[in-house]
Scaffold this motif. Structure first.
Motif, PDB file in Angstrom:
ATOM      1  N   ASN A  69       0.827  -1.217   0.000  1.00 29.93           N
ATOM      2  CA  ASN A  69       0.000   0.000   0.000  1.00 29.93           C
ATOM      3  C   ASN A  69       0.860   1.266   0.000  1.00 29.93           C
ATOM      4  OD1 ASN A  69      -2.413  -1.399  -0.025  1.00 29.93           O
ATOM      5  ND2 ASN A  69      -2.527  -1.530   2.211  1.00 29.93           N
ATOM      6  N   GLU A  70       1.945   1.226   0.772  1.00 23.42           N
ATOM      7  CA  GLU A  70       2.829   2.393   0.840  1.00 23.42           C
ATOM      8  C   GLU A  70       3.436   2.707  -0.525  1.00 23.42           C
ATOM      9  OE1 GLU A  70       6.339   3.954   3.800  1.00 23.42           O
ATOM     10  OE2 GLU A  70       6.360   1.867   3.174  1.00 23.42           O
ATOM     11  N   LEU A  71       3.858   1.652  -1.238  1.00 28.36           N
ATOM     12  CA  LEU A  71       4.435   1.861  -2.564  1.00 28.36           C
ATOM     13  C   LEU A  71       3.388   2.399  -3.535  1.00 28.36           C
ATOM     14  CD1 LEU A  71       6.597  -1.396  -2.874  1.00 28.36           C
ATOM     15  CD2 LEU A  71       7.422   0.929  -2.543  1.00 28.36           C
ATOM     16  N   ALA A  72       2.159   1.894  -3.432  1.00 28.63           N
ATOM     17  CA  ALA A  72       1.087   2.370  -4.308  1.00 28.63           C
ATOM     18  C   ALA A  72       0.787   3.842  -4.049  1.00 28.63           C
ATOM     19  CB  ALA A  72      -0.163   1.520  -4.101  1.00 28.63           C
ATOM     20  N   GLU A  73       0.731   4.232  -2.793  1.00 28.46           N
ATOM     21  CA  GLU A  73       0.466   5.624  -2.462  1.00 28.46           C
ATOM     22  C   GLU A  73       1.591   6.538  -2.945  1.00 28.46           C
ATOM     23  OE1 GLU A  73      -0.227   5.721   1.688  1.00 28.46           O
ATOM     24  OE2 GLU A  73      -2.238   4.835   1.549  1.00 28.46           O
ATOM     25  N   ASN A  74       2.813   6.080  -2.796  1.00 36.20           N
ATOM     26  CA  ASN A  74       3.950   6.878  -3.290  1.00 36.20           C
ATOM     27  C   ASN A  74       3.845   7.094  -4.796  1.00 36.20           C
ATOM     28  OD1 ASN A  74       5.028   7.009  -0.734  1.00 36.20           O
ATOM     29  ND2 ASN A  74       6.479   5.307  -1.050  1.00 36.20           N
ATOM     30  N   TYR A  75       3.346   6.069  -5.491  1.00 38.30           N
ATOM     31  CA  TYR A  75       3.195   6.206  -6.942  1.00 38.30           C
ATOM     32  C   TYR A  75       2.111   7.220  -7.290  1.00 38.30           C
ATOM     33  CZ  TYR A  75       1.681   5.039 -11.655  1.00 38.30           C
ATOM     34  OH  TYR A  75       1.308   5.121 -12.964  1.00 38.30           O
ATOM     35  N   LEU A  76       1.036   7.214  -6.533  1.00 37.02           N
ATOM     36  CA  LEU A  76      -0.036   8.169  -6.823  1.00 37.02           C
ATOM     37  C   LEU A  76       0.419   9.596  -6.584  1.00 37.02           C
ATOM     38  CD1 LEU A  76      -3.116   6.304  -5.303  1.00 37.02           C
ATOM     39  CD2 LEU A  76      -2.564   6.619  -7.718  1.00 37.02           C
ATOM     40  N   ARG A  82       7.316   5.065 -10.538  1.00 39.94           N
ATOM     41  CA  ARG A  82       7.076   3.758 -11.161  1.00 39.94           C
ATOM     42  C   ARG A  82       8.376   2.935 -11.292  1.00 39.94           C
ATOM     43  NH1 ARG A  82       3.608   1.553 -15.326  1.00 39.94           N
ATOM     44  NH2 ARG A  82       2.389   3.479 -15.350  1.00 39.94           N
ATOM     45  N   SER A  83       9.452   3.573 -11.721  1.00 38.43           N
ATOM     46  CA  SER A  83      10.708   2.854 -11.965  1.00 38.43           C
ATOM     47  C   SER A  83      11.317   2.266 -10.696  1.00 38.43           C
ATOM     48  CB  SER A  83      11.723   3.783 -12.643  1.00 38.43           C
ATOM     49  OG  SER A  83      12.007   4.896 -11.802  1.00 38.43           O
ATOM     50  N   GLN A  84      10.898   2.799  -9.512  1.00 38.43           N
ATOM     51  CA  GLN A  84      11.448   2.347  -8.245  1.00 38.43           C
ATOM     52  C   GLN A  84      10.653   1.221  -7.590  1.00 38.43           C
ATOM     53  OE1 GLN A  84      14.330   3.553  -6.816  1.00 38.43           O
ATOM     54  NE2 GLN A  84      14.608   4.669  -8.758  1.00 38.43           N
ATOM     55  N   ILE A  85       9.425   1.004  -8.113  1.00 37.48           N
ATOM     56  CA  ILE A  85       8.521   0.090  -7.420  1.00 37.48           C
ATOM     57  C   ILE A  85       9.065  -1.342  -7.383  1.00 37.48           C
ATOM     58  CG2 ILE A  85       6.267  -1.052  -7.573  1.00 37.48           C
ATOM     59  CD1 ILE A  85       5.082   1.643  -8.272  1.00 37.48           C
ATOM     60  N   ASP A 134      -3.967   0.633 -13.973  1.00 38.35           N
ATOM     61  CA  ASP A 134      -2.565   1.021 -14.173  1.00 38.35           C
ATOM     62  C   ASP A 134      -1.677  -0.180 -13.781  1.00 38.35           C
ATOM     63  OD1 ASP A 134      -0.269   2.331 -14.649  1.00 38.35           O
ATOM     64  OD2 ASP A 134      -0.722   4.073 -13.411  1.00 38.35           O
ATOM     65  N   THR A 135      -1.132  -0.829 -14.796  1.00 42.35           N
ATOM     66  CA  THR A 135      -0.256  -1.992 -14.538  1.00 42.35           C
ATOM     67  C   THR A 135       1.164  -1.489 -14.343  1.00 42.35           C
ATOM     68  OG1 THR A 135      -1.664  -3.397 -15.926  1.00 42.35           O
ATOM     69  CG2 THR A 135       0.564  -4.198 -15.420  1.00 42.35           C
ATOM     70  N   LEU A 136       1.572  -1.469 -13.106  1.00 42.21           N
ATOM     71  CA  LEU A 136       2.913  -0.985 -12.801  1.00 42.21           C
ATOM     72  C   LEU A 136       3.978  -2.058 -13.048  1.00 42.21           C
ATOM     73  CD1 LEU A 136       2.130   0.884  -9.463  1.00 42.21           C
ATOM     74  CD2 LEU A 136       2.168   1.806 -11.765  1.00 42.21           C
TER      75      LEU A 136
END
Length: 451
Positions: A69-76, A82-85, A134-136
């Motif tokens: 969830n934290e990574l998803a929120e950072n992306y938003l 995206r490149s860091q996920i 959005d397919t990361l």
């Protein structure tokens, strides 16, 4: 006969190959079944352990969802994130702890097997609203996408299960749904050996069956070839004995008819000559019969009348007599110092004469006879410049009734007993024979007798 054996050999070979292929197919099919069965067993057991991972340590796996969830929120907040996920997912701080937890569980459930595993990240997909996806991250399973575990390659591993997880976030800052997919791969050390052990009895039976079939096949083919060789030798012998008997019988028949004439009966000179001819031919027939009877004996059946003889004078006598009968043949000798041996003079004389006559029959113009003592054995070496003997015929040379082919069957007279007799006489003296020959280069025959 030869054609029948060749056809039978070819058909037998085809049948044997077909049976071997069928046996291989059955073993291969059984092996594949055992492998599938083994994998199912491992999958079922591991699937129970890793149902959703929460039964191992719910706190750790809740933290895993928190990281997602934290990574998803950072992306938003920052689309460039995206490149860091993928890097953040693979290098998460729970990696070591979850690996150790799962490894301990596997070791406990499989104490007799060494299991390596890897949890591979396959998908990381966000749904920000009902329509937008959005397919990361979405890839086929690669070992480089390993999040947990100690497996270094997927080449020898098999899939246990795919785990799909969904989480939702509904805060004042963001609202989204998250779908993730990861796969569990395991590799059981020496799993092929485990499977082979399970089918060991089948493998032993299959291997023993193939060996038995091949052995029976080889023995059968050898027996057929031997029977053919015996049949050919018998045919050869019959042809030769018929040829040898025809001349004296024809002479006897003609002589008998001539004797019936009145003018012959009244002529004492002609009458006596015919009687002498009949006696000679009768003696020749008797000699042929005696040759077959005596020369065909095995060395165990030969009775030796041994006496002490001086070797050099003994050999000189044989060679001098042979020269009288064969004046066109040159015989050269080189004898060692005089030696005294105990042997059967009659049989050994016949054996040596047989070797000399055999050399003359097969083209020898010069014969070399030498003697020496080596390793407490008296050796008589008889070498000629004849046509020689092909390598593939040498092993048959001392067989009973065997004659080396030389053009037409009857060009070289004999019953094929001469060298067989030589071999038996030397064996009766507890000696050995050594043959060295090349086609077109002559032959050397060495008779060794214990001194």
């Amino acid at each position: 006969m030869k054609q029948k054996i060749n056809i039978l050999t070819i058909l037998s070979t085809i049948v044997l190959l077909a049976l071997c292929i069928m046996q291989y197919y059955l073993v291969k099919t059984t092996y594949n079944y055992k492998v599938a069965q083994f994998k199912i067993e491992v999958k079922e057991k591991l699937a129970q352990i890793t149902n959703d991972y929460s039964d191992i340590d719910s706190t750790l796996f809740n933290n895993k969802d928190y990281i997602y969830n934290e990574l998803a929120e950072n992306y938003l907040v920052d689309r460039n994130y995206r490149s860091q996920i993928r890097k953040q997912l693979i290098e998460n701080h729970l990696r070591k702890q979850l690996t150790e937890k799962l490894q301990k569980k596997f070791n406990k459930e499989f104490p007799d097997n060494s299991i390596d595993f890897a949890i591979i990240l396959n998908k990381f997909v966000m749904y920000t609203n009902a329509k937008k996806v959005d397919t990361l991250f979405a890839e086929k399973p690669f070992i480089e996408n390993k999040m947990y575990g100690n497996l270094n390659s997927l080449d020898d591993a098999f899939l246990i299960r795919n785990y799909v997880g969904t989480t939702s976030a509904n805060t004042s800052k963001s609202k989204f749904k998250l779908l993730t997919e990861d796969s569990l791969y395991v590799s059981v050390k020496n799993w092929e050996l485990i499977v082979l052990k399970r089918m060991s009895l089948l493998l032993i039976f299959a291997f023993a069956s193939i060996i038995t079939l091949i052995t029976i096949f080889v023995i059968t083919i050898k027996s057929l070839i031997k029977q053919k060789k015996i049949s050919d030798i018998k045919t050869d012998f019959i042809n030769n004995i018929t040829h040898e008997l025809k001349t004296p019988l024809t002479t006897l028949s003609v002589s008998t008819k001539i004797l019936e004439r009145k003018e012959v009966k009244e002529n004492d000179l002609v009458y006596n000559q015919l009687i002498q001819t009949i006696n000679r031919q009768n003696e020749r027939l008797q000699n042929l019969i005696d040759q077959v009877m005596s020369n065909s004996l095995g060395f165990e059946e030969i009775e030796l009348n041994k006496e002490k003889i001086k070797t050099n004078s003994f050999l000189h006598t044989i060679i001098d007599d042979f020269k009288l009968a064969n004046p066109s043949i040159e015989i050269q000798t080189s004898f060692n110092s005089e030696t005294q041996l105990t042997l059967d003079k009659f049989h050994l004389t016949t054996a040596i004469v047989n070797v000399l006559e055999n050399a003359v029959k097969y083209g020898a113009k010069t014969i070399y006879v030498t003697t020496n003592i080596e390793n407490n054995e008296f050796k008589i070496s008889i070498e000629d410049d004849g046509i020689g003997i092909a390598k593939n015929k040498q092993s048959l040379l001392f067989d009973k009734f065997y004659r080396v082919e030389k053009g037409n069957l009857h060009n070289t007279k004999g019953l094929g007993l001469g060298l067989y007799y030589v071999d038996q006489i030397i064996k009766a003296h507890k000696g050995t024979i050594n043959l060295v020959s090349d086609l077109g280069k002559g032959t050397r025959l060495t008779l060794s007798i214990p001194s």
